[in-house]
Scaffold this motif. Structure first.
Motif, PDB file in Angstrom:
ATOM      1  N   LEU A  44       0.829  -1.210   0.000  1.00 25.15           N
ATOM      2  CA  LEU A  44       0.000   0.000   0.000  1.00 25.15           C
ATOM      3  C   LEU A  44       0.860   1.256   0.000  1.00 25.15           C
ATOM      4  O   LEU A  44       0.592   2.210  -0.739  1.00 25.15           O
ATOM      5  CB  LEU A  44      -0.909  -0.002   1.233  1.00 25.15           C
ATOM      6  CG  LEU A  44      -1.750   1.254   1.457  1.00 25.15           C
ATOM      7  CD1 LEU A  44      -2.731   1.450   0.310  1.00 25.15           C
ATOM      8  CD2 LEU A  44      -2.489   1.168   2.786  1.00 25.15           C
ATOM      9  N   GLU A  45       1.905   1.261   0.810  1.00 25.60           N
ATOM     10  CA  GLU A  45       2.774   2.433   0.906  1.00 25.60           C
ATOM     11  C   GLU A  45       3.552   2.665  -0.385  1.00 25.60           C
ATOM     12  O   GLU A  45       3.837   3.805  -0.748  1.00 25.60           O
ATOM     13  CB  GLU A  45       3.727   2.267   2.094  1.00 25.60           C
ATOM     14  CG  GLU A  45       3.021   2.376   3.436  1.00 25.60           C
ATOM     15  CD  GLU A  45       3.772   1.701   4.583  1.00 25.60           C
ATOM     16  OE1 GLU A  45       3.295   1.791   5.727  1.00 25.60           O
ATOM     17  OE2 GLU A  45       4.824   1.063   4.332  1.00 25.60           O
ATOM     18  N   GLU A  46       3.875   1.583  -1.092  1.00 23.82           N
ATOM     19  CA  GLU A  46       4.622   1.699  -2.350  1.00 23.82           C
ATOM     20  C   GLU A  46       3.739   2.193  -3.481  1.00 23.82           C
ATOM     21  O   GLU A  46       4.180   2.947  -4.347  1.00 23.82           O
ATOM     22  CB  GLU A  46       5.224   0.339  -2.719  1.00 23.82           C
ATOM     23  CG  GLU A  46       6.056   0.370  -3.987  1.00 23.82           C
ATOM     24  CD  GLU A  46       6.659  -0.982  -4.317  1.00 23.82           C
ATOM     25  OE1 GLU A  46       7.249  -1.113  -5.403  1.00 23.82           O
ATOM     26  OE2 GLU A  46       6.553  -1.915  -3.496  1.00 23.82           O
ATOM     27  N   ILE A 151      -3.459   5.751 -15.257  1.00 21.37           N
ATOM     28  CA  ILE A 151      -2.636   4.561 -15.490  1.00 21.37           C
ATOM     29  C   ILE A 151      -1.225   4.958 -15.906  1.00 21.37           C
ATOM     30  O   ILE A 151      -0.239   4.345 -15.478  1.00 21.37           O
ATOM     31  CB  ILE A 151      -3.277   3.653 -16.561  1.00 21.37           C
ATOM     32  CG1 ILE A 151      -4.538   2.983 -16.005  1.00 21.37           C
ATOM     33  CG2 ILE A 151      -2.290   2.583 -17.036  1.00 21.37           C
ATOM     34  CD1 ILE A 151      -5.335   2.215 -17.044  1.00 21.37           C
ATOM     35  N   ILE A 152      -1.109   5.999 -16.728  1.00 21.42           N
ATOM     36  CA  ILE A 152       0.211   6.398 -17.210  1.00 21.42           C
ATOM     37  C   ILE A 152       1.051   6.992 -16.076  1.00 21.42           C
ATOM     38  O   ILE A 152       2.280   7.004 -16.144  1.00 21.42           O
ATOM     39  CB  ILE A 152       0.089   7.370 -18.405  1.00 21.42           C
ATOM     40  CG1 ILE A 152       1.297   7.205 -19.337  1.00 21.42           C
ATOM     41  CG2 ILE A 152      -0.045   8.801 -17.963  1.00 21.42           C
ATOM     42  CD1 ILE A 152       1.182   7.934 -20.642  1.00 21.42           C
ATOM     43  N   CYS A 153       0.384   7.465 -15.018  1.00 23.94           N
ATOM     44  CA  CYS A 153       1.114   7.982 -13.854  1.00 23.94           C
ATOM     45  C   CYS A 153       1.344   6.867 -12.839  1.00 23.94           C
ATOM     46  O   CYS A 153       1.041   6.991 -11.642  1.00 23.94           O
ATOM     47  CB  CYS A 153       0.356   9.145 -13.220  1.00 23.94           C
ATOM     48  SG  CYS A 153       0.379  10.646 -14.210  1.00 23.94           S
ATOM     49  N   ILE A 158       5.331   6.439 -16.325  1.00 27.99           N
ATOM     50  CA  ILE A 158       6.194   7.584 -15.993  1.00 27.99           C
ATOM     51  C   ILE A 158       6.491   7.712 -14.507  1.00 27.99           C
ATOM     52  O   ILE A 158       7.262   8.572 -14.115  1.00 27.99           O
ATOM     53  CB  ILE A 158       5.582   8.907 -16.517  1.00 27.99           C
ATOM     54  CG1 ILE A 158       4.328   9.280 -15.740  1.00 27.99           C
ATOM     55  CG2 ILE A 158       5.294   8.805 -18.007  1.00 27.99           C
ATOM     56  CD1 ILE A 158       3.804  10.665 -16.083  1.00 27.99           C
ATOM     57  N   GLY A 159       5.876   6.886 -13.654  1.00 25.72           N
ATOM     58  CA  GLY A 159       6.215   6.909 -12.233  1.00 25.72           C
ATOM     59  C   GLY A 159       5.032   7.262 -11.343  1.00 25.72           C
ATOM     60  O   GLY A 159       4.279   8.196 -11.618  1.00 25.72           O
ATOM     61  N   ILE A 160       4.878   6.511 -10.253  1.00 27.94           N
ATOM     62  CA  ILE A 160       3.747   6.685  -9.341  1.00 27.94           C
ATOM     63  C   ILE A 160       3.796   8.036  -8.630  1.00 27.94           C
ATOM     64  O   ILE A 160       2.770   8.555  -8.187  1.00 27.94           O
ATOM     65  CB  ILE A 160       3.710   5.526  -8.315  1.00 27.94           C
ATOM     66  CG1 ILE A 160       2.394   5.525  -7.527  1.00 27.94           C
ATOM     67  CG2 ILE A 160       4.895   5.602  -7.379  1.00 27.94           C
ATOM     68  CD1 ILE A 160       1.181   5.247  -8.363  1.00 27.94           C
ATOM     69  N   MET A 189       2.401  20.274 -14.053  1.00 28.05           N
ATOM     70  CA  MET A 189       2.251  19.835 -15.450  1.00 28.05           C
ATOM     71  C   MET A 189       3.614  19.662 -16.106  1.00 28.05           C
ATOM     72  O   MET A 189       3.850  18.695 -16.839  1.00 28.05           O
ATOM     73  CB  MET A 189       1.436  20.861 -16.236  1.00 28.05           C
ATOM     74  CG  MET A 189      -0.014  20.970 -15.850  1.00 28.05           C
ATOM     75  SD  MET A 189      -0.890  21.962 -17.082  1.00 28.05           S
ATOM     76  CE  MET A 189      -2.118  22.737 -16.031  1.00 28.05           C
ATOM     77  N   ARG A 190       4.498  20.631 -15.853  1.00 28.41           N
ATOM     78  CA  ARG A 190       5.836  20.567 -16.445  1.00 28.41           C
ATOM     79  C   ARG A 190       6.568  19.309 -15.989  1.00 28.41           C
ATOM     80  O   ARG A 190       7.243  18.646 -16.789  1.00 28.41           O
ATOM     81  CB  ARG A 190       6.632  21.811 -16.056  1.00 28.41           C
ATOM     82  CG  ARG A 190       8.013  21.879 -16.700  1.00 28.41           C
ATOM     83  CD  ARG A 190       8.753  23.145 -16.286  1.00 28.41           C
ATOM     84  NE  ARG A 190       9.044  23.133 -14.863  1.00 28.41           N
ATOM     85  CZ  ARG A 190      10.106  22.530 -14.324  1.00 28.41           C
ATOM     86  NH1 ARG A 190      10.964  21.882 -15.086  1.00 28.41           N
ATOM     87  NH2 ARG A 190      10.309  22.569 -13.023  1.00 28.41           N
ATOM     88  N   LYS A 191       6.424  18.952 -14.719  1.00 26.39           N
ATOM     89  CA  LYS A 191       7.096  17.759 -14.200  1.00 26.39           C
ATOM     90  C   LYS A 191       6.540  16.483 -14.833  1.00 26.39           C
ATOM     91  O   LYS A 191       7.273  15.532 -15.104  1.00 26.39           O
ATOM     92  CB  LYS A 191       6.964  17.708 -12.675  1.00 26.39           C
ATOM     93  CG  LYS A 191       7.795  18.761 -11.952  1.00 26.39           C
ATOM     94  CD  LYS A 191       7.669  18.627 -10.445  1.00 26.39           C
ATOM     95  CE  LYS A 191       8.531  19.665  -9.737  1.00 26.39           C
ATOM     96  NZ  LYS A 191       9.976  19.424  -9.956  1.00 26.39           N
ATOM     97  N   ILE A 192       5.236  16.468 -15.078  1.00 24.89           N
ATOM     98  CA  ILE A 192       4.622  15.305 -15.720  1.00 24.89           C
ATOM     99  C   ILE A 192       5.107  15.184 -17.168  1.00 24.89           C
ATOM    100  O   ILE A 192       5.448  14.085 -17.635  1.00 24.89           O
ATOM    101  CB  ILE A 192       3.087  15.400 -15.654  1.00 24.89           C
ATOM    102  CG1 ILE A 192       2.616  15.223 -14.200  1.00 24.89           C
ATOM    103  CG2 ILE A 192       2.434  14.347 -16.544  1.00 24.89           C
ATOM    104  CD1 ILE A 192       1.131  15.457 -13.999  1.00 24.89           C
ATOM    105  N   ILE A 193       5.143  16.313 -17.877  1.00 24.27           N
ATOM    106  CA  ILE A 193       5.638  16.304 -19.255  1.00 24.27           C
ATOM    107  C   ILE A 193       7.104  15.861 -19.291  1.00 24.27           C
ATOM    108  O   ILE A 193       7.524  15.085 -20.157  1.00 24.27           O
ATOM    109  CB  ILE A 193       5.483  17.697 -19.889  1.00 24.27           C
ATOM    110  CG1 ILE A 193       4.002  18.011 -20.135  1.00 24.27           C
ATOM    111  CG2 ILE A 193       6.261  17.794 -21.194  1.00 24.27           C
ATOM    112  CD1 ILE A 193       3.347  17.146 -21.186  1.00 24.27           C
ATOM    113  N   GLU A 194       7.895  16.363 -18.348  1.00 26.21           N
ATOM    114  CA  GLU A 194       9.313  15.983 -18.273  1.00 26.21           C
ATOM    115  C   GLU A 194       9.454  14.481 -18.061  1.00 26.21           C
ATOM    116  O   GLU A 194      10.307  13.825 -18.679  1.00 26.21           O
ATOM    117  CB  GLU A 194       9.977  16.749 -17.139  1.00 26.21           C
ATOM    118  CG  GLU A 194      11.478  16.566 -17.056  1.00 26.21           C
ATOM    119  CD  GLU A 194      12.115  17.423 -15.978  1.00 26.21           C
ATOM    120  OE1 GLU A 194      13.340  17.467 -15.908  1.00 26.21           O
ATOM    121  OE2 GLU A 194      11.362  18.056 -15.196  1.00 26.21           O
ATOM    122  N   ALA A 195       8.619  13.906 -17.190  1.00 24.87           N
ATOM    123  CA  ALA A 195       8.657  12.458 -16.952  1.00 24.87           C
ATOM    124  C   ALA A 195       8.220  11.683 -18.196  1.00 24.87           C
ATOM    125  O   ALA A 195       8.750  10.602 -18.484  1.00 24.87           O
ATOM    126  CB  ALA A 195       7.758  12.100 -15.769  1.00 24.87           C
TER     127      ALA A 195
END
Length: 384
Positions: A44-46, A151-153, A158-160, A189-195
Protein backbone atom coordinates in the motif's frame (compact mmCIF):
# COMPACT_ATOMS: atom_id res chain seq x y z
CA UNK A 1 -19.78 -3.07 -17.87
CA UNK A 2 -19.29 -2.41 -14.17
CA UNK A 3 -16.10 -0.84 -12.92
CA UNK A 4 -13.56 -3.10 -11.21
CA UNK A 5 -12.36 -2.17 -7.74
CA UNK A 6 -9.03 -3.14 -6.19
CA UNK A 7 -9.09 -4.22 -2.56
CA UNK A 8 -5.98 -4.84 -0.47
CA UNK A 9 -6.54 -7.99 1.62
CA UNK A 10 -4.45 -9.04 4.63
CA UNK A 11 -5.26 -12.53 5.89
CA UNK A 12 -2.71 -15.22 6.76
CA UNK A 13 -5.12 -17.91 5.47
CA UNK A 14 -6.09 -16.22 2.21
CA UNK A 15 -4.74 -19.09 0.10
CA UNK A 16 -7.34 -21.43 1.60
CA UNK A 17 -10.28 -19.07 1.10
CA UNK A 18 -10.99 -19.85 -2.56
CA UNK A 19 -14.70 -19.22 -2.08
CA UNK A 20 -14.02 -15.66 -1.01
CA UNK A 21 -12.02 -15.02 -4.19
CA UNK A 22 -15.01 -16.25 -6.23
CA UNK A 23 -17.41 -14.02 -4.31
CA UNK A 24 -15.15 -11.05 -4.95
CA UNK A 25 -15.26 -11.75 -8.70
CA UNK A 26 -19.07 -11.80 -8.56
CA UNK A 27 -18.97 -8.30 -7.11
CA UNK A 28 -16.39 -7.22 -9.70
CA UNK A 29 -13.72 -6.79 -7.03
CA UNK A 30 -10.11 -7.85 -7.43
CA UNK A 31 -8.46 -8.89 -4.18
CA UNK A 32 -4.72 -8.32 -3.65
CA UNK A 33 -3.89 -10.79 -0.86
CA UNK A 34 -1.06 -10.77 1.71
CA UNK A 35 -0.43 -12.83 4.81
CA UNK A 36 1.03 -10.11 7.02
CA UNK A 37 0.92 -6.52 8.15
CA UNK A 38 4.32 -5.70 6.68
CA UNK A 39 3.55 -7.41 3.39
CA UNK A 40 0.22 -5.69 2.84
CA UNK A 41 1.11 -2.30 4.25
CA UNK A 42 4.37 -2.15 2.30
CA UNK A 43 2.42 -2.76 -0.93
CA UNK A 44 0.00 0.00 0.00
CA UNK A 45 2.77 2.43 0.91
CA UNK A 46 4.62 1.70 -2.35
CA UNK A 47 1.57 2.14 -4.57
CA UNK A 48 -1.31 3.74 -2.64
CA UNK A 49 -3.14 4.72 -5.80
CA UNK A 50 -3.69 1.07 -6.73
CA UNK A 51 -6.19 0.34 -3.97
CA UNK A 52 -9.78 1.46 -3.40
CA UNK A 53 -10.45 -0.18 -0.01
CA UNK A 54 -8.81 -2.55 2.52
CA UNK A 55 -10.01 -5.88 3.91
CA UNK A 56 -8.39 -7.25 7.08
CA UNK A 57 -8.53 -10.41 9.12
CA UNK A 58 -8.54 -9.90 12.90
CA UNK A 59 -5.36 -11.96 13.33
CA UNK A 60 -2.44 -12.29 10.93
CA UNK A 61 1.35 -12.36 10.77
CA UNK A 62 3.73 -9.48 11.24
CA UNK A 63 5.86 -10.63 8.25
CA UNK A 64 5.07 -12.72 5.17
CA UNK A 65 7.43 -15.57 6.10
CA UNK A 66 6.42 -15.87 9.77
CA UNK A 67 5.57 -19.34 11.04
CA UNK A 68 2.07 -20.54 11.92
CA UNK A 69 1.23 -19.83 15.53
CA UNK A 70 2.68 -16.32 15.52
CA UNK A 71 -0.55 -14.65 14.38
CA UNK A 72 -1.66 -11.86 16.70
CA UNK A 73 -4.47 -9.32 16.93
CA UNK A 74 -2.02 -6.52 17.67
CA UNK A 75 -0.96 -6.43 14.01
CA UNK A 76 -4.44 -5.48 12.81
CA UNK A 77 -4.38 -2.39 15.02
CA UNK A 78 -0.94 -1.40 13.77
CA UNK A 79 -1.98 -2.09 10.18
CA UNK A 80 -4.99 0.21 10.64
CA UNK A 81 -2.69 3.01 11.81
CA UNK A 82 -0.39 2.56 8.83
CA UNK A 83 -3.35 2.58 6.44
CA UNK A 84 -4.59 5.84 7.94
CA UNK A 85 -1.13 7.37 7.63
CA UNK A 86 -1.07 6.56 3.91
CA UNK A 87 -4.59 7.62 2.94
CA UNK A 88 -7.42 8.58 5.27
CA UNK A 89 -9.94 8.17 2.45
CA UNK A 90 -9.37 4.40 2.34
CA UNK A 91 -12.06 2.55 4.28
CA UNK A 92 -11.09 -0.68 6.00
CA UNK A 93 -13.24 -3.69 6.86
CA UNK A 94 -12.61 -6.76 9.02
CA UNK A 95 -13.63 -10.30 8.04
CA UNK A 96 -12.76 -12.83 10.73
CA UNK A 97 -13.62 -16.40 11.67
CA UNK A 98 -13.54 -15.40 15.31
CA UNK A 99 -16.03 -12.56 15.36
CA UNK A 100 -17.32 -13.40 18.83
CA UNK A 101 -13.77 -13.45 20.22
CA UNK A 102 -13.20 -9.92 18.96
CA UNK A 103 -16.37 -8.35 20.25
CA UNK A 104 -14.59 -6.29 22.86
CA UNK A 105 -15.40 -2.60 23.19
CA UNK A 106 -11.83 -1.72 22.18
CA UNK A 107 -12.10 -3.73 18.97
CA UNK A 108 -15.54 -2.32 18.14
CA UNK A 109 -14.26 1.22 18.66
CA UNK A 110 -11.27 0.58 16.40
CA UNK A 111 -13.17 -1.21 13.63
CA UNK A 112 -16.64 -0.14 12.68
CA UNK A 113 -17.23 -2.79 10.02
CA UNK A 114 -16.65 -6.36 11.29
CA UNK A 115 -18.03 -9.44 9.53
CA UNK A 116 -17.91 -13.18 10.20
CA UNK A 117 -16.20 -15.61 7.82
CA UNK A 118 -18.26 -18.47 6.50
CA UNK A 119 -21.52 -16.70 7.17
CA UNK A 120 -23.15 -16.10 3.78
CA UNK A 121 -25.22 -13.12 4.88
CA UNK A 122 -22.19 -11.43 6.46
CA UNK A 123 -19.98 -12.01 3.45
CA UNK A 124 -22.64 -10.69 1.05
CA UNK A 125 -23.13 -7.60 3.20
CA UNK A 126 -19.37 -7.12 3.40
CA UNK A 127 -18.92 -7.08 -0.38
CA UNK A 128 -21.94 -4.82 -0.87
CA UNK A 129 -20.39 -2.36 1.58
CA UNK A 130 -17.00 -2.68 -0.12
CA UNK A 131 -18.52 -1.80 -3.47
CA UNK A 132 -20.46 1.13 -2.01
CA UNK A 133 -17.34 2.42 -0.24
CA UNK A 134 -15.32 2.28 -3.47
CA UNK A 135 -18.07 3.90 -5.52
CA UNK A 136 -18.34 6.81 -3.08
CA UNK A 137 -14.60 7.47 -2.86
CA UNK A 138 -13.54 10.57 -4.80
CA UNK A 139 -10.18 9.22 -5.99
CA UNK A 140 -11.76 5.98 -7.19
CA UNK A 141 -14.44 7.92 -9.08
CA UNK A 142 -11.78 10.02 -10.82
CA UNK A 143 -9.66 6.94 -11.65
CA UNK A 144 -12.65 5.51 -13.49
CA UNK A 145 -13.49 8.82 -15.18
CA UNK A 146 -9.90 9.43 -16.39
CA UNK A 147 -8.45 5.89 -16.60
CA UNK A 148 -5.58 6.31 -19.06
CA UNK A 149 -4.02 9.46 -17.54
CA UNK A 150 -4.03 7.83 -14.11
CA UNK A 151 -2.64 4.56 -15.49
CA UNK A 152 0.21 6.40 -17.21
CA UNK A 153 1.11 7.98 -13.85
CA UNK A 154 2.27 4.61 -12.46
CA UNK A 155 5.70 3.01 -12.31
CA UNK A 156 4.97 0.98 -15.46
CA UNK A 157 4.95 4.25 -17.41
CA UNK A 158 6.19 7.58 -15.99
CA UNK A 159 6.21 6.91 -12.23
CA UNK A 160 3.75 6.69 -9.34
CA UNK A 161 5.08 9.91 -7.81
CA UNK A 162 3.20 11.81 -10.54
CA UNK A 163 -0.13 10.23 -9.56
CA UNK A 164 -0.69 12.77 -6.79
CA UNK A 165 0.18 15.66 -9.11
CA UNK A 166 -2.36 14.46 -11.65
CA UNK A 167 -4.98 13.94 -8.95
CA UNK A 168 -4.58 17.55 -7.79
CA UNK A 169 -4.83 18.86 -11.35
CA UNK A 170 -7.98 16.87 -12.08
CA UNK A 171 -9.57 18.04 -8.85
CA UNK A 172 -9.22 21.58 -10.17
CA UNK A 173 -11.32 20.56 -13.17
CA UNK A 174 -13.93 18.89 -11.01
CA UNK A 175 -14.00 21.67 -8.41
CA UNK A 176 -12.69 24.83 -10.12
CA UNK A 177 -13.98 27.09 -7.33
CA UNK A 178 -11.39 25.60 -4.98
CA UNK A 179 -8.53 26.76 -7.22
CA UNK A 180 -6.29 29.60 -6.07
CA UNK A 181 -3.04 30.92 -7.57
CA UNK A 182 -3.24 29.18 -10.95
CA UNK A 183 0.16 30.65 -11.79
CA UNK A 184 1.71 28.28 -9.25
CA UNK A 185 0.02 25.18 -10.65
CA UNK A 186 1.71 24.84 -14.05
CA UNK A 187 4.87 23.41 -12.51
CA UNK A 188 3.21 20.02 -11.76
CA UNK A 189 2.25 19.83 -15.45
CA UNK A 190 5.84 20.57 -16.44
CA UNK A 191 7.10 17.76 -14.20
CA UNK A 192 4.62 15.30 -15.72
CA UNK A 193 5.64 16.30 -19.25
CA UNK A 194 9.31 15.98 -18.27
CA UNK A 195 8.66 12.46 -16.95
CA UNK A 196 6.84 11.59 -20.18
CA UNK A 197 9.88 12.69 -22.18
CA UNK A 198 12.08 10.51 -19.96
CA UNK A 199 9.83 7.52 -20.69
CA UNK A 200 9.94 8.19 -24.43
CA UNK A 201 13.72 8.36 -24.19
CA UNK A 202 13.75 5.08 -22.27
CA UNK A 203 11.92 3.30 -25.09
CA UNK A 204 14.06 4.92 -27.80
CA UNK A 205 11.65 7.50 -29.23
CA UNK A 206 13.74 10.51 -28.09
CA UNK A 207 17.55 10.32 -28.48
CA UNK A 208 19.81 10.37 -25.42
CA UNK A 209 21.59 13.43 -26.79
CA UNK A 210 18.31 15.36 -26.81
CA UNK A 211 16.76 13.96 -23.65
CA UNK A 212 19.85 14.23 -21.47
CA UNK A 213 21.47 17.34 -22.92
CA UNK A 214 21.14 21.00 -22.03
CA UNK A 215 17.64 22.35 -22.58
CA UNK A 216 16.28 18.81 -22.57
CA UNK A 217 12.62 19.72 -22.03
CA UNK A 218 12.41 22.19 -24.91
CA UNK A 219 14.69 19.99 -26.99
CA UNK A 220 12.55 16.90 -26.47
CA UNK A 221 9.38 18.80 -27.32
CA UNK A 222 10.95 20.17 -30.48
CA UNK A 223 12.35 16.77 -31.50
CA UNK A 224 8.88 15.22 -31.39
CA UNK A 225 7.64 17.79 -33.93
CA UNK A 226 9.92 16.18 -36.52
CA UNK A 227 11.73 19.45 -37.24
CA UNK A 228 15.11 18.90 -35.61
CA UNK A 229 17.52 19.45 -38.50
CA UNK A 230 20.26 17.40 -36.84
CA UNK A 231 18.23 14.22 -37.34
CA UNK A 232 16.70 12.30 -40.20
CA UNK A 233 13.16 11.13 -39.41
CA UNK A 234 12.66 7.76 -41.04
CA UNK A 235 8.96 7.91 -40.18
CA UNK A 236 6.54 10.22 -38.39
CA UNK A 237 7.18 9.72 -34.68
CA UNK A 238 3.83 10.80 -33.25
CA UNK A 239 0.62 12.28 -34.61
CA UNK A 240 1.27 15.91 -35.59
CA UNK A 241 -1.69 17.11 -33.52
CA UNK A 242 -0.24 15.48 -30.40
CA UNK A 243 3.21 16.85 -31.21
CA UNK A 244 1.72 20.34 -31.51
CA UNK A 245 -0.17 19.97 -28.22
CA UNK A 246 3.00 18.85 -26.45
CA UNK A 247 4.97 21.74 -27.92
CA UNK A 248 2.36 24.33 -26.89
CA UNK A 249 1.95 22.96 -23.37
CA UNK A 250 5.70 22.70 -22.90
CA UNK A 251 6.16 26.29 -24.07
CA UNK A 252 3.52 27.52 -21.62
CA UNK A 253 4.72 25.57 -18.59
CA UNK A 254 8.38 26.39 -19.24
CA UNK A 255 7.58 30.05 -19.61
CA UNK A 256 5.56 30.10 -16.39
CA UNK A 257 8.48 28.56 -14.49
CA UNK A 258 10.51 31.68 -15.29
CA UNK A 259 8.38 34.45 -13.88
CA UNK A 260 10.90 37.18 -14.75
CA UNK A 261 11.91 37.90 -18.31
CA UNK A 262 9.81 35.17 -19.84
CA UNK A 263 8.75 35.45 -23.45
CA UNK A 264 5.02 34.95 -22.85
CA UNK A 265 4.90 36.45 -19.35
CA UNK A 266 2.62 33.54 -18.47
CA UNK A 267 3.14 33.84 -14.72
CA UNK A 268 2.03 37.47 -14.71
CA UNK A 269 -0.88 36.76 -17.04
CA UNK A 270 -2.22 33.94 -14.86
CA UNK A 271 -1.73 35.93 -11.68
CA UNK A 272 -3.76 38.85 -13.04
CA UNK A 273 -6.36 36.89 -14.99
CA UNK A 274 -9.98 37.28 -13.91
CA UNK A 275 -10.71 33.68 -14.89
CA UNK A 276 -8.94 30.31 -14.77
CA UNK A 277 -9.88 29.38 -18.32
CA UNK A 278 -6.28 29.17 -19.56
CA UNK A 279 -5.21 26.99 -16.63
CA UNK A 280 -8.22 24.66 -16.88
CA UNK A 281 -7.80 24.33 -20.65
CA UNK A 282 -4.13 23.45 -20.07
CA UNK A 283 -5.16 20.59 -17.79
CA UNK A 284 -7.49 19.26 -20.49
CA UNK A 285 -4.64 19.56 -22.98
CA UNK A 286 -2.42 17.51 -20.65
CA UNK A 287 -5.15 14.89 -20.23
CA UNK A 288 -5.49 14.57 -24.00
CA UNK A 289 -1.73 14.08 -24.34
CA UNK A 290 -1.58 11.46 -21.58
CA UNK A 291 -4.61 9.60 -22.90
CA UNK A 292 -3.07 9.36 -26.37
CA UNK A 293 0.37 8.49 -25.02
CA UNK A 294 -0.99 5.53 -23.02
CA UNK A 295 -1.97 3.80 -26.27
CA UNK A 296 1.19 4.97 -28.04
CA UNK A 297 3.58 3.58 -25.41
CA UNK A 298 1.65 0.31 -25.31
CA UNK A 299 1.91 0.02 -29.10
CA UNK A 300 5.63 0.91 -29.24
CA UNK A 301 7.38 -0.94 -26.41
CA UNK A 302 10.44 -2.18 -28.34
CA UNK A 303 13.43 0.15 -27.99
CA UNK A 304 15.41 -1.37 -30.86
CA UNK A 305 12.49 -0.88 -33.22
CA UNK A 306 11.96 2.67 -32.04
CA UNK A 307 15.61 3.57 -32.53
CA UNK A 308 15.18 2.83 -36.23
CA UNK A 309 12.57 5.58 -36.54
CA UNK A 310 15.23 8.30 -36.56
CA UNK A 311 18.94 8.65 -37.25
CA UNK A 312 21.56 11.27 -36.41
CA UNK A 313 22.92 13.17 -39.38
CA UNK A 314 26.64 13.33 -39.85
CA UNK A 315 27.75 16.70 -38.61
CA UNK A 316 30.61 18.64 -40.11
CA UNK A 317 32.57 20.70 -37.67
CA UNK A 318 31.04 24.18 -37.61
CA UNK A 319 33.37 27.12 -37.85
CA UNK A 320 33.17 29.55 -34.98
CA UNK A 321 31.60 32.89 -35.98
CA UNK A 322 32.06 34.62 -32.64
CA UNK A 323 33.33 33.74 -29.18
CA UNK A 324 32.32 35.45 -25.96
CA UNK A 325 30.46 35.08 -22.67
CA UNK A 326 26.76 34.77 -21.87
CA UNK A 327 25.38 37.96 -20.33
CA UNK A 328 21.98 39.19 -19.19
CA UNK A 329 20.79 42.77 -19.54
CA UNK A 330 18.46 44.83 -17.36
CA UNK A 331 15.47 43.48 -19.30
CA UNK A 332 16.58 39.91 -18.54
CA UNK A 333 17.49 39.21 -22.17
CA UNK A 334 20.38 36.80 -22.61
CA UNK A 335 23.06 37.84 -25.09
CA UNK A 336 26.63 37.28 -26.24
CA UNK A 337 28.12 40.34 -27.90
CA UNK A 338 25.75 41.45 -30.66
CA UNK A 339 23.89 38.14 -30.53
CA UNK A 340 20.53 37.67 -28.83
CA UNK A 341 20.23 34.22 -27.20
CA UNK A 342 17.07 32.14 -26.80
CA UNK A 343 15.76 32.76 -23.28
CA UNK A 344 14.04 29.40 -22.81
CA UNK A 345 17.13 27.53 -23.94
CA UNK A 346 19.65 29.49 -21.86
CA UNK A 347 17.75 30.14 -18.64
CA UNK A 348 18.50 27.52 -16.03
CA UNK A 349 20.86 25.64 -18.32
CA UNK A 350 23.87 27.96 -18.62
CA UNK A 351 25.37 30.33 -16.04
CA UNK A 352 26.06 33.99 -16.65
CA UNK A 353 29.68 34.29 -17.78
CA UNK A 354 29.70 30.91 -19.52
CA UNK A 355 32.09 31.08 -22.49
CA UNK A 356 30.46 30.05 -25.76
CA UNK A 357 31.14 30.12 -29.47
CA UNK A 358 28.44 31.08 -31.97
CA UNK A 359 28.23 28.54 -34.80
CA UNK A 360 25.18 29.72 -36.76
CA UNK A 361 23.60 33.17 -36.91
CA UNK A 362 20.63 35.00 -38.35
CA UNK A 363 19.39 38.57 -38.47
CA UNK A 364 17.44 39.36 -35.31
CA UNK A 365 13.86 40.08 -36.44
CA UNK A 366 12.40 40.30 -32.93
CA UNK A 367 10.96 43.84 -32.67
CA UNK A 368 11.53 43.88 -28.93
CA UNK A 369 15.25 43.15 -29.03
CA UNK A 370 16.56 43.83 -32.54
CA UNK A 371 17.53 47.41 -31.67
CA UNK A 372 19.87 46.10 -28.97
CA UNK A 373 21.16 42.93 -30.65
CA UNK A 374 21.40 42.96 -34.42
CA UNK A 375 21.86 39.20 -34.74
CA UNK A 376 20.37 36.04 -33.29
CA UNK A 377 22.43 33.00 -32.32
CA UNK A 378 20.78 30.08 -34.10
CA UNK A 379 23.33 27.63 -32.75
CA UNK A 380 26.11 27.83 -30.20
CA UNK A 381 28.14 25.53 -27.99
CA UNK A 382 30.01 26.03 -24.75
CA UNK A 383 33.78 26.45 -24.54
CA UNK A 384 35.20 24.32 -21.75
Amino acid sequence: MKSKFNVLWIDDQHEDLTGLHKTAVDFNIQLFPFKSMNGGCAALEENPANYDAVLLDAKFFENENDAAGTEDTKWVHKAKDRIRDVDKSLEYFVLTGQAAAHASLEFKNAFQHVFEKGKDEDEDNLFKMLVKSCENRTLTQLKHKYPNPFIICTDEYIGIKHFGRLFSLIQHIEQPKSLTRAEDMLNPMRKIIEALFAKLNQIGIIPDEVSQGAGSINGSSYFLTGKNSSYTYNEVLIHPMVAENIYRLTTLTQDASHNVGSKLEADEYLANSKTNHLYISSIYLLLDILDWMKYYIDANPNKETNLEKWSKKEQKADASIYEGEIGQDENNNYYCGKYHLNYGYVDGNFPIGQKIKILQEDINSNPRTKHFYSHYAVKFEIIN
